[in-house]
Design an enzyme around this catalytic site. Structure first.
Site, PDB file in Angstrom:
ATOM      1  N   ASN A   1      14.969 -45.305 -15.339  1.00 39.74           N
ATOM      2  CA  ASN A   1      14.068 -45.568 -16.466  1.00 39.74           C
ATOM      3  C   ASN A   1      14.586 -46.828 -17.144  1.00 39.74           C
ATOM      4  O   ASN A   1      15.740 -46.849 -17.572  1.00 39.74           O
ATOM      5  CB  ASN A   1      14.090 -44.360 -17.409  1.00 39.74           C
ATOM      6  CG  ASN A   1      13.490 -44.635 -18.774  1.00 39.74           C
ATOM      7  OD1 ASN A   1      13.868 -44.045 -19.753  1.00 39.74           O
ATOM      8  ND2 ASN A   1      12.543 -45.545 -18.852  1.00 39.74           N
ATOM      9  N   GLY A   2      13.758 -47.861 -17.220  1.00 34.24           N
ATOM     10  CA  GLY A   2      14.195 -49.114 -17.840  1.00 34.24           C
ATOM     11  C   GLY A   2      13.745 -50.290 -17.001  1.00 34.24           C
ATOM     12  O   GLY A   2      12.877 -50.153 -16.139  1.00 34.24           O
TER      13      GLY A   2
ATOM     14  N   HIS B   1     -16.489 -60.074 -45.143  1.00 31.56           N
ATOM     15  CA  HIS B   1     -15.992 -61.360 -44.646  1.00 31.56           C
ATOM     16  C   HIS B   1     -16.112 -61.455 -43.122  1.00 31.56           C
ATOM     17  O   HIS B   1     -15.426 -62.262 -42.496  1.00 31.56           O
ATOM     18  CB  HIS B   1     -14.531 -61.560 -45.076  1.00 31.56           C
ATOM     19  CG  HIS B   1     -14.373 -61.592 -46.563  1.00 31.56           C
ATOM     20  ND1 HIS B   1     -14.784 -62.660 -47.325  1.00 31.56           N
ATOM     21  CD2 HIS B   1     -13.909 -60.666 -47.429  1.00 31.56           C
ATOM     22  CE1 HIS B   1     -14.560 -62.389 -48.602  1.00 31.56           C
ATOM     23  NE2 HIS B   1     -14.031 -61.183 -48.690  1.00 31.56           N
TER      24      HIS B   1
ATOM     25  N   TRP C   1       6.091 -44.577 -15.479  1.00 31.83           N
ATOM     26  CA  TRP C   1       5.153 -45.450 -16.177  1.00 31.83           C
ATOM     27  C   TRP C   1       5.423 -46.828 -15.598  1.00 31.83           C
ATOM     28  O   TRP C   1       6.492 -47.392 -15.812  1.00 31.83           O
ATOM     29  CB  TRP C   1       5.412 -45.421 -17.673  1.00 31.83           C
ATOM     30  CG  TRP C   1       4.358 -46.132 -18.473  1.00 31.83           C
ATOM     31  CD1 TRP C   1       3.168 -45.618 -18.885  1.00 31.83           C
ATOM     32  CD2 TRP C   1       4.400 -47.469 -18.965  1.00 31.83           C
ATOM     33  NE1 TRP C   1       2.464 -46.567 -19.600  1.00 31.83           N
ATOM     34  CE2 TRP C   1       3.194 -47.714 -19.658  1.00 31.83           C
ATOM     35  CE3 TRP C   1       5.341 -48.505 -18.882  1.00 31.83           C
ATOM     36  CZ2 TRP C   1       2.911 -48.932 -20.266  1.00 31.83           C
ATOM     37  CZ3 TRP C   1       5.058 -49.714 -19.478  1.00 31.83           C
ATOM     38  CH2 TRP C   1       3.847 -49.921 -20.167  1.00 31.83           C
TER      39      TRP C   1
ATOM     40  N   LYS D   1       4.549 -42.045 -24.120  1.00 35.83           N
ATOM     41  CA  LYS D   1       4.967 -41.673 -25.466  1.00 35.83           C
ATOM     42  C   LYS D   1       6.103 -42.540 -25.981  1.00 35.83           C
ATOM     43  O   LYS D   1       6.175 -42.871 -27.147  1.00 35.83           O
ATOM     44  CB  LYS D   1       5.400 -40.207 -25.422  1.00 35.83           C
ATOM     45  CG  LYS D   1       5.804 -39.629 -26.752  1.00 35.83           C
ATOM     46  CD  LYS D   1       4.609 -39.070 -27.461  1.00 35.83           C
ATOM     47  CE  LYS D   1       4.908 -38.624 -28.860  1.00 35.83           C
ATOM     48  NZ  LYS D   1       3.782 -38.863 -29.748  1.00 35.83           N
TER      49      LYS D   1
ATOM     50  N   LYS E   1      -6.183 -43.996 -33.349  1.00 37.32           N
ATOM     51  CA  LYS E   1      -6.275 -42.659 -32.717  1.00 37.32           C
ATOM     52  C   LYS E   1      -7.509 -42.582 -31.831  1.00 37.32           C
ATOM     53  O   LYS E   1      -7.449 -42.090 -30.721  1.00 37.32           O
ATOM     54  CB  LYS E   1      -6.369 -41.537 -33.766  1.00 37.32           C
ATOM     55  CG  LYS E   1      -5.143 -41.147 -34.523  1.00 37.32           C
ATOM     56  CD  LYS E   1      -4.086 -40.435 -33.737  1.00 37.32           C
ATOM     57  CE  LYS E   1      -3.157 -41.383 -33.053  1.00 37.32           C
ATOM     58  NZ  LYS E   1      -2.025 -41.873 -33.739  1.00 37.32           N
TER      59      LYS E   1
ATOM     60  N   CYS F   1       8.819 -43.594 -18.444  1.00 32.55           N
ATOM     61  CA  CYS F   1       9.450 -42.929 -17.309  1.00 32.55           C
ATOM     62  C   CYS F   1      10.317 -41.769 -17.782  1.00 32.55           C
ATOM     63  O   CYS F   1      11.041 -41.878 -18.771  1.00 32.55           O
ATOM     64  CB  CYS F   1      10.302 -43.858 -16.469  1.00 32.55           C
ATOM     65  SG  CYS F   1       9.401 -45.216 -15.760  1.00 32.55           S
TER      66      CYS F   1
ATOM     67  N   GLU G   1      -4.956 -46.419 -38.790  1.00 36.40           N
ATOM     68  CA  GLU G   1      -4.448 -45.320 -37.964  1.00 36.40           C
ATOM     69  C   GLU G   1      -5.598 -44.515 -37.351  1.00 36.40           C
ATOM     70  O   GLU G   1      -5.551 -44.140 -36.178  1.00 36.40           O
ATOM     71  CB  GLU G   1      -3.527 -44.438 -38.824  1.00 36.40           C
ATOM     72  CG  GLU G   1      -3.002 -43.191 -38.171  1.00 36.40           C
ATOM     73  CD  GLU G   1      -2.197 -43.414 -36.896  1.00 36.40           C
ATOM     74  OE1 GLU G   1      -1.885 -44.565 -36.552  1.00 36.40           O
ATOM     75  OE2 GLU G   1      -1.910 -42.420 -36.212  1.00 36.40           O
TER      76      GLU G   1
ATOM     77  N   GLU H   1      -7.162 -44.852 -28.616  1.00 36.87           N
ATOM     78  CA  GLU H   1      -6.207 -44.500 -27.569  1.00 36.87           C
ATOM     79  C   GLU H   1      -6.567 -43.232 -26.808  1.00 36.87           C
ATOM     80  O   GLU H   1      -6.225 -43.115 -25.639  1.00 36.87           O
ATOM     81  CB  GLU H   1      -4.779 -44.424 -28.109  1.00 36.87           C
ATOM     82  CG  GLU H   1      -4.535 -43.331 -29.099  1.00 36.87           C
ATOM     83  CD  GLU H   1      -3.118 -43.347 -29.643  1.00 36.87           C
ATOM     84  OE1 GLU H   1      -2.197 -43.763 -28.946  1.00 36.87           O
ATOM     85  OE2 GLU H   1      -2.934 -42.904 -30.799  1.00 36.87           O
TER      86      GLU H   1
ATOM     87  N   ARG I   1       6.057 -39.181 -20.906  1.00 34.61           N
ATOM     88  CA  ARG I   1       6.756 -40.475 -20.837  1.00 34.61           C
ATOM     89  C   ARG I   1       6.150 -41.411 -19.793  1.00 34.61           C
ATOM     90  O   ARG I   1       6.587 -42.554 -19.649  1.00 34.61           O
ATOM     91  CB  ARG I   1       8.237 -40.255 -20.518  1.00 34.61           C
ATOM     92  CG  ARG I   1       8.968 -39.409 -21.533  1.00 34.61           C
ATOM     93  CD  ARG I   1      10.407 -39.238 -21.141  1.00 34.61           C
ATOM     94  NE  ARG I   1      11.134 -40.468 -21.189  1.00 34.61           N
ATOM     95  CZ  ARG I   1      11.759 -40.940 -22.256  1.00 34.61           C
ATOM     96  NH1 ARG I   1      11.730 -40.258 -23.377  1.00 34.61           N
ATOM     97  NH2 ARG I   1      12.400 -42.084 -22.216  1.00 34.61           N
TER      98      ARG I   1
HETATM   99  C1  F6R Z   1       0.083 -43.976 -31.212  1.00 33.30           C
HETATM  100  C2  F6R Z   1       1.481 -43.937 -30.887  1.00 33.30           C
HETATM  101  C3  F6R Z   1       2.198 -45.212 -30.709  1.00 33.30           C
HETATM  102  C4  F6R Z   1       3.611 -45.102 -31.281  1.00 33.30           C
HETATM  103  C5  F6R Z   1       4.405 -46.374 -30.977  1.00 33.30           C
HETATM  104  C6  F6R Z   1       5.780 -46.335 -31.594  1.00 33.30           C
HETATM  105  O1  F6R Z   1      -0.458 -42.698 -31.350  1.00 33.30           O
HETATM  106  O2  F6R Z   1       2.044 -42.880 -30.731  1.00 33.30           O
HETATM  107  O3  F6R Z   1       1.502 -46.268 -31.282  1.00 33.30           O
HETATM  108  O4  F6R Z   1       3.523 -44.900 -32.652  1.00 33.30           O
HETATM  109  O5  F6R Z   1       4.517 -46.529 -29.600  1.00 33.30           O
HETATM  110  O6  F6R Z   1       6.515 -45.261 -31.115  1.00 33.30           O
HETATM  111  P1  F6R Z   1       7.766 -44.705 -31.904  1.00 33.30           P
HETATM  112  O7  F6R Z   1       7.294 -44.158 -33.186  1.00 33.30           O
HETATM  113  O8  F6R Z   1       8.339 -43.659 -30.995  1.00 33.30           O
HETATM  114  O9  F6R Z   1       8.705 -45.860 -32.100  1.00 33.30           O
END
Ligand code: F6R
Length: 614
Positions: free
Chosen positions: A100-101, A510, A74, A609, A491, A2, A487, A494, A27
């Site tokens: 937000n929260g 395995h 969100w 984010k 990527k 949010c 990673e 997502e 957000r």
């Molecule tokens: C993936 C991504 C998320 C963040 C995770 C932690 O691309 O961005 O997996 O890495 O939500 O977020 P931070 O780093 O802000 O604590």
């Protein structure tokens, strides 16, 4: 999770709110809404979907106002529809709130309010909070600020809120606990409020970051007043923002994600700026200097993080164990905080977070702090909650990361972890002088090599075209490149919504090898390092089962080239630095595939984010 933006002053609020909401869309983008006051009316406009839908909805409506609050959501409580969108009215419709929260005890508060005749339109916890505030105003016969203060003493949970009242169109009341909130002090008595500084930076660089349980009374033309929920007056601390407007705009790129991938030569350099002096053989991280002895003497290091930051933490484990010989554990913050972990005063916790606001990481820090551990932060967002909750730390200085999928933050986190491990390892005598010097020289060369890597973009795009319709992907890597495989898979998942899994290459036999057939593309890191021959054998195993191989290899490699379907070359570097290069083609691959599949790269579905809920 949010985004919040608010304005009071002499200018039109609407354009400021809409522009701010667009900046905060990363957000959350389930719905958005605004509240404006004009001609003694408090009007709410809200719409499911992105801010663009809200703009269409407000076309032709009365949006003239010099005060307003805006929200991009969100969803947590209640479906992402128009009704659950913020802002929400109080019972009399005299007040409006954005939040937000999560208010954890909202159900019991709601029950009490219903018994007292309140009716609710939405399923949200936020509507309960504004009803509660107004209820207190009437029952206790107190002004709005006092009602907010009393209500915030009753709620359990996290909040960043802004409230406006029809009765006072010059005043906003803001408060926060565990969710971020920053107030911009503008010219001629105008004020801005936002979840982060991006909606504010083009109007003013003077900001006040609210601390937990602080309430701000923001009145046009008057000095900012701060109290805490115990009713103690606080002197606002005005700081100057460091971010530049250009860094939060796309700058000619089609997507923020692509811009951020391309920024990596610079962002990695910025993570090292003033910290690495190759000629003098010095690595110096000012933010942890006072705690270096403590780290050197640590029984163990526990790295806590989520998502991509957790993957950077895994690279950190290899780096620290290799270069400092201190035992390291890497924990998902969400698991760590709930499993009664054994922590003592000789443990050092490294918390990694791009946003510095991730709820689980924050809770893990608080838990470890209570148990006496030393907490080091690696955050990107300056002034973020995690950076303030830690004993010491180093910012990554990657610049604002707007694309929801993390790219430049990952490489910046790995860079800072490398610097930390090198500094500690050398001072501790765990690495030789010659190895230390070699690694410093190689690290210094990384931004140039990333630049070179980015030239492979055309080739990665070509490979993406071939595999864009695949339903599954496997990613393999060993040693330092096992976290890179994880990673890479994250990527792809997502942003392109293709199922992908990352594995340590040797684990394939395995179980996952059963998945291999001619429709299964496999992305494998096979650079010329320690386990090279073993990875080559793993590739042969896949080849024998008709799997399609995309291999990331060291420049000049011929062995893997002979068996892989496609190769992407990286410049030669030391094993421990290779994740900074091998991760780049993985980012580009997921980016291009997602674009080709028509996905919203910067705002993938269901994601946000900054994950400020548990
Ligand atoms: C993936 C991504 C998320 C963040 C995770 C932690 O691309 O961005 O997996 O890495 O939500 O977020 P931070 O780093 O802000 O604590």
């Amino acid at each position: 999770m949010c985004g919040i933006v608010a304005y009071v002053g002499d200018n039109e609020a609407y354009p400021i709110l809409i522009k701010g909401l667009k900046r905060l869309e990363y957000r959350g983008y389930d719905s958005s809404g605004i509240a404006l006051i004009n001609n003694n009316n408090l009007n709410l406009y809200k719409k499911q979907g992105k801010v663009i839908e809200l703009e269409k909805f407000t076309e032709g409506k009365d949006i003239v106002s010099t005060i307003g609050i805006g929200h991009t959501r969100w969803a947590t409580h209640g479906a992402p529809n128009d009704i659950n969108a913020h802002p929400h009215y109080s019972k009399s419709k005299n007040l409006a709130i954005i939040h937000n929260g999560i208010i954890e005890n909202y159900a019991s508060l709601k029950k009490e309010l219903i018994q007292r005749g309140h009716e609710f339109e939405s399923d949200t916890d936020t509507e309960v909070l504004i009803h509660l505030i107004e209820d207190i105003q009437y029952v206790a016969k107190v002004d709005l600020v006092e009602a907010v203060r009393i209500a915030l003493n009753e709620v359990i949970g996290a909040y960043a809120i802004v409230i406006i009242s029809k009765d006072n169109p010059n005043v906003m009341i803001a408060a926060k606990k565990s969710s971020p909130l920053v107030i911009g002090v503008g010219h001629h008595g105008e004020y801005f409020v936002a979840s982060d500084a991006t909606p504010i930076v083009e109007y003013t660089k003077n900001v006040v970051y609210l601390d937990d349980e602080q309430i701000a009374v923001i009145e046009k033309g008057k000095d900012l007043r701060l109290i805490n929920i115990k009713n103690q007056e606080i002197t606002p601390y005005i700081q100057e923002l460091e971010i530049q407007l250009e860094t939060i705009e796309k700058g000619g790129y089609e997507h923020f994600m692509l811009k951020e991938i391309y920024e990596q030569p610079t962002s990695i350099k910025n993570s090292m700026r003033g910290r690495l002096d190759v000629n003098k053989g010095i690595v110096s991280l000012g933010g942890i200097r006072d705690y270096e002895q403590k780290i050197m003497n640590a029984n163990r290091i526990i790295i806590v993080a989520c998502g991509t930051s957790w993957h950077a933490g895994l690279v950190g484990e290899y780096l620290f164990e290799d270069l400092t010989r201190i035992p390291v554990e890497v924990e998902y913050a969400s698991e760590f905080r709930y499993r009664n972990p054994i922590i003592n005063e000789n443990d050092v916790i490294i918390a990694i977070s791009q946003s510095g606001e991730t709820a689980d990481t924050l809770a893990a820090i608080k838990l470890a702090k209570e148990k006496g551990a030393t907490i080091i932060g690696i955050c990107n967002v300056v002034g973020s909650t995690i950076s303030r909750e830690t004993h010491c730390g180093s910012y990554t200085h990657a610049g604002p990361e707007i694309g929801v999928a993390s790219t430049k933050a990952f490489t910046a986190q790995v860079t800072v972890l490398t610097l930390m491990a090198l500094s500690i390892g050398y001072k501790k005598g765990a690495i030789s002088d010659s190895k230390y010097r070699l690694l410093l020289t190689e690290l210094d060369a990384i931004p140039g090599k990333v630049e070179q890597m980015l030239k492979s973009d055309i080739q990665v795009k070509y490979i993406s075209e071939i595999f864009k319709d695949s339903s599954n992907f496997l990613y393999l890597g060993r040693g330092y490149n096992f976290p890179v495989a994880l990673e890479g898979a994250l990527k792809l998942k997502e942003i392109s919504y293709i199922h992908a899994e990352g594995y340590p290459a040797a684990e394939m036999k395995h179980g996952p090898i059963a998945l291999i057939d001619e429709d299964m593309p496999l992305v494998v890191v096979a650079t010329k390092h320690g386990n090279y021959e073993k990875v080559v054998s793993n590739i042969e195993e896949v080849k024998a089962r008709s799997g399609k191989i995309i291999a990331i290899v060291t420049e000049g490699d011929t062995e893997v080239k002979a068996i892989a379907d496609h190769i992407i070359e990286i410049p030669a570097t030391e094993d421990c630095l290779s994740p900074l290069l091998t991760s780049i083609p993985m980012q580009l691959l997921s980016y291009h595939i997602a674009v080709m599949r028509g996905c919203n790269v910067d705002q993938p579905r269901n994601l946000a984010k900054s994950v400020t809920v548990e």
